[in-house]
Design an enzyme around this catalytic site. Structure first.
Site, mmCIF file in Angstrom:
data_model
loop_
_atom_site.group_PDB
_atom_site.id
_atom_site.type_symbol
_atom_site.label_atom_id
_atom_site.label_comp_id
_atom_site.label_asym_id
_atom_site.label_seq_id
_atom_site.Cartn_x
_atom_site.Cartn_y
_atom_site.Cartn_z
ATOM 1 C CB ALA A 19 -12.499 15.916 17.063
ATOM 2 N N GLY A 58 -15.657 16.346 13.039
ATOM 3 C CA GLY A 58 -14.654 17.345 12.702
ATOM 4 C C GLY A 58 -14.108 17.178 11.294
ATOM 5 C CD GLU A 94 -17.751 20.112 13.132
ATOM 6 O OE1 GLU A 94 -16.989 19.296 13.709
ATOM 7 O OE2 GLU A 94 -18.487 20.892 13.746
ATOM 8 C CD GLU A 147 -19.849 16.155 15.529
ATOM 9 O OE1 GLU A 147 -20.888 15.836 14.912
ATOM 10 O OE2 GLU A 147 -18.934 16.855 15.046
HETATM 11 N N1 CO8 Z 1 -11.159 9.420 17.035
HETATM 12 C C1 CO8 Z 1 -10.213 8.557 17.438
HETATM 13 N N2 CO8 Z 1 -9.972 7.385 16.813
HETATM 14 C C2 CO8 Z 1 -10.757 7.088 15.757
HETATM 15 C C3 CO8 Z 1 -11.762 7.937 15.302
HETATM 16 C C4 CO8 Z 1 -11.954 9.168 15.983
HETATM 17 N N3 CO8 Z 1 -12.862 10.068 15.614
HETATM 18 N N4 CO8 Z 1 -12.380 7.362 14.254
HETATM 19 C C5 CO8 Z 1 -11.756 6.190 14.045
HETATM 20 N N5 CO8 Z 1 -10.783 6.021 14.940
HETATM 21 C C6 CO8 Z 1 -9.868 4.867 15.087
HETATM 22 C C7 CO8 Z 1 -10.596 3.675 15.692
HETATM 23 O O1 CO8 Z 1 -10.663 3.797 17.088
HETATM 24 C C8 CO8 Z 1 -9.714 2.527 15.237
HETATM 25 O O2 CO8 Z 1 -8.569 2.498 16.057
HETATM 26 P P1 CO8 Z 1 -8.110 1.079 16.706
HETATM 27 O O3 CO8 Z 1 -7.721 0.254 15.501
HETATM 28 O O4 CO8 Z 1 -6.941 1.469 17.556
HETATM 29 O O5 CO8 Z 1 -9.276 0.542 17.431
HETATM 30 C C9 CO8 Z 1 -9.241 2.996 13.846
HETATM 31 O O6 CO8 Z 1 -9.453 4.407 13.822
HETATM 32 C C10 CO8 Z 1 -10.062 2.378 12.723
HETATM 33 O O7 CO8 Z 1 -11.431 2.650 12.975
HETATM 34 P P2 CO8 Z 1 -12.571 1.516 12.981
HETATM 35 O O8 CO8 Z 1 -11.986 0.202 13.375
HETATM 36 O O9 CO8 Z 1 -13.717 2.021 13.790
HETATM 37 O O10 CO8 Z 1 -12.928 1.479 11.424
HETATM 38 P P3 CO8 Z 1 -14.319 1.023 10.763
HETATM 39 O O11 CO8 Z 1 -14.058 0.960 9.318
HETATM 40 O O12 CO8 Z 1 -14.866 -0.150 11.479
HETATM 41 O O13 CO8 Z 1 -15.336 2.262 11.077
HETATM 42 C C11 CO8 Z 1 -15.987 4.581 11.195
HETATM 43 C C12 CO8 Z 1 -15.121 3.497 10.498
HETATM 44 C C13 CO8 Z 1 -17.466 4.336 10.939
HETATM 45 C C14 CO8 Z 1 -15.574 5.925 10.627
HETATM 46 C C15 CO8 Z 1 -15.709 4.546 12.726
HETATM 47 O O14 CO8 Z 1 -14.310 4.564 12.941
HETATM 48 C C16 CO8 Z 1 -16.315 5.692 13.496
HETATM 49 O O15 CO8 Z 1 -17.509 5.706 13.743
HETATM 50 N N6 CO8 Z 1 -15.477 6.666 13.915
HETATM 51 C C17 CO8 Z 1 -15.896 7.754 14.765
HETATM 52 C C18 CO8 Z 1 -16.725 8.753 13.995
HETATM 53 C C19 CO8 Z 1 -17.159 9.874 14.900
HETATM 54 O O16 CO8 Z 1 -17.909 9.699 15.840
HETATM 55 N N7 CO8 Z 1 -16.656 11.087 14.613
HETATM 56 C C20 CO8 Z 1 -17.001 12.255 15.370
HETATM 57 C C21 CO8 Z 1 -16.003 12.472 16.446
HETATM 58 S S1 CO8 Z 1 -16.432 13.833 17.524
HETATM 59 C C22 CO8 Z 1 -16.006 15.199 16.613
HETATM 60 O O17 CO8 Z 1 -15.526 15.121 15.515
HETATM 61 C C23 CO8 Z 1 -16.240 16.522 17.251
HETATM 62 C C24 CO8 Z 1 -15.722 17.644 16.381
HETATM 63 C C25 CO8 Z 1 -15.719 18.927 17.113
HETATM 64 C C26 CO8 Z 1 -14.557 19.057 18.035
HETATM 65 C C27 CO8 Z 1 -14.336 20.529 18.301
HETATM 66 C C28 CO8 Z 1 -13.959 20.787 19.701
HETATM 67 C C29 CO8 Z 1 -14.103 22.270 20.029
#
Ligand code: CO8
Length: 258
Positions: free
Chosen positions: A66, A109, A112, A132
């Site tokens: 998400a 997400g 999921e 998460e």
């Molecule tokens: N949300 C927003 N932006 C994201 C997300 C995300 N989940 N994941 C990546 N991005 C963005 C980064 O911020 C970055 O943007 P910018 O260039 O503007 O800084 C761009 O995508 C590229 O990402 P990275 O530079 O981080 O790329 P890497 O190759 O270094 O890393 C990863 C890749 C490991 C996937 C890393 O991006 C990461 O850890 N992402 C987050 C993963 C995460 O924590 N996901 C869980 C999110 S919470 C969730 O999903 C809850 C679901 C339930 C919601 C339901 C509500 C009822």
């Protein structure tokens, strides 16, 4: 066809191919993605020419979760009041089959959403996780429930408590994915599988999906009775007569969907 802000949707004969397309955010799922998915799945459901759907992302990311930037400042009242992401129930409400083709990150997400599919085909680069916990929250789109059903309590609990990622080989071994294929062949393989399903008798396809889903909602005896009744019911279809006659005549069946 329709155009979407965050999706690329194509029809290939009877198969709808939906690509998540927010490359700048690794396909993070924001409210626009959800609105687009609801519309794309409604269009799929309502189009009798479409018999299977493949949902995929990019080679680097199916979806990295998400959208954290969209969620971060929301209050409890906003999340609960709007039933944030409750709209995914409309994606899973489709009665027709849907395959997730996962390459790269399927996190939070994203994992999921993949698990909402009827089954997952993964590339050898796929990485699944529920990270998460590292954000001080929990799965919120079904992960704590579907992951347990897919891979059992021990692995699901470990993944949700530690946020560790599972690679494609472990995902296949654990039963999270149906099959692992080389990354370069992922979409072709998923489309081939979808085309095979799209070529089956449509009423039987709907019935199989209902039966297997019932296994997650019903007791064993109720589920077996439900299965048997659907099986009996198909004997009221023209396609059952055709399918069995075609077998006996050693020729392929030709379906009318009736
Ligand atoms: N949300 C927003 N932006 C994201 C997300 C995300 N989940 N994941 C990546 N991005 C963005 C980064 O911020 C970055 O943007 P910018 O260039 O503007 O800084 C761009 O995508 C590229 O990402 P990275 O530079 O981080 O790329 P890497 O190759 O270094 O890393 C990863 C890749 C490991 C996937 C890393 O991006 C990461 O850890 N992402 C987050 C993963 C995460 O924590 N996901 C869980 C999110 S919470 C969730 O999903 C809850 C679901 C339930 C919601 C339901 C509500 C009822």
């Amino acid at each position: 066809g329709m155009t979407y802000e965050t999706l690329i949707v194509e029809q290939h004969d009877a198969v709808t191919l939906v690509r998540l397309n927010r490359p700048q955010a690794l396909n993070a799922l924001n409210s626009q993605v959800l609105a687009d998915l609801i519309a794309a799945f409604a269009a799929y459901d309502g189009d009798a020419s479409q018999r299977c759907l493949v949902l995929t992302g990019s080679e680097k990311a199916f979806a990295a979760g998400a959208d954290i930037k969209e969620m971060s400042d929301q209050s409890f009242a906003e999340m609960y009041g709007a039933n944030f992401f409750g709209g995914y129930d409309r994606v899973t409400a489709t009665r027709k089959p849907f395959i997730a083709a996962v390459s790269g990150f399927a996190l939070g997400g994203g994992c999921e959403l993949a698990m909402m599919a009827d089954f997952i085909i993964a590339s050898d680069t796929a990485k699944f996780g529920q990270p998460e916990i590292k954000l001080a929250v929990t799965p919120g789109m079904g992960g704590s429930q579907r992951l347990v059903r897919a891979i059992g309590k021990a692995k699901a609990m470990e993944m949700c408590l530690t946020g560790r990622m599972m690679d494609a080989a472990e995902a296949e071994r654990s039963g999270l994915v149906a099959r692992v294929v080389p990354a370069a062949e992922l979409v072709d393989e998923a489309m081939k599988t979808a085309k095979a399903i799209a070529g089956m008798a449509p009423l039987a396809v709907l019935a199989v999906k209902e039966q297997v889903e019932a296994a997650f909602e019903m007791t064993l005896s109720a589920g077996i009775r439900f299965e048997r009744r659907l099986f009996h019911g198909l004997f009221g279809s023209a396609d059952q007569k055709e399918g069995m006659a075609a077998f006996v005549a050693k020729r392929p069946g030709v379906w009318t969907g009736t």
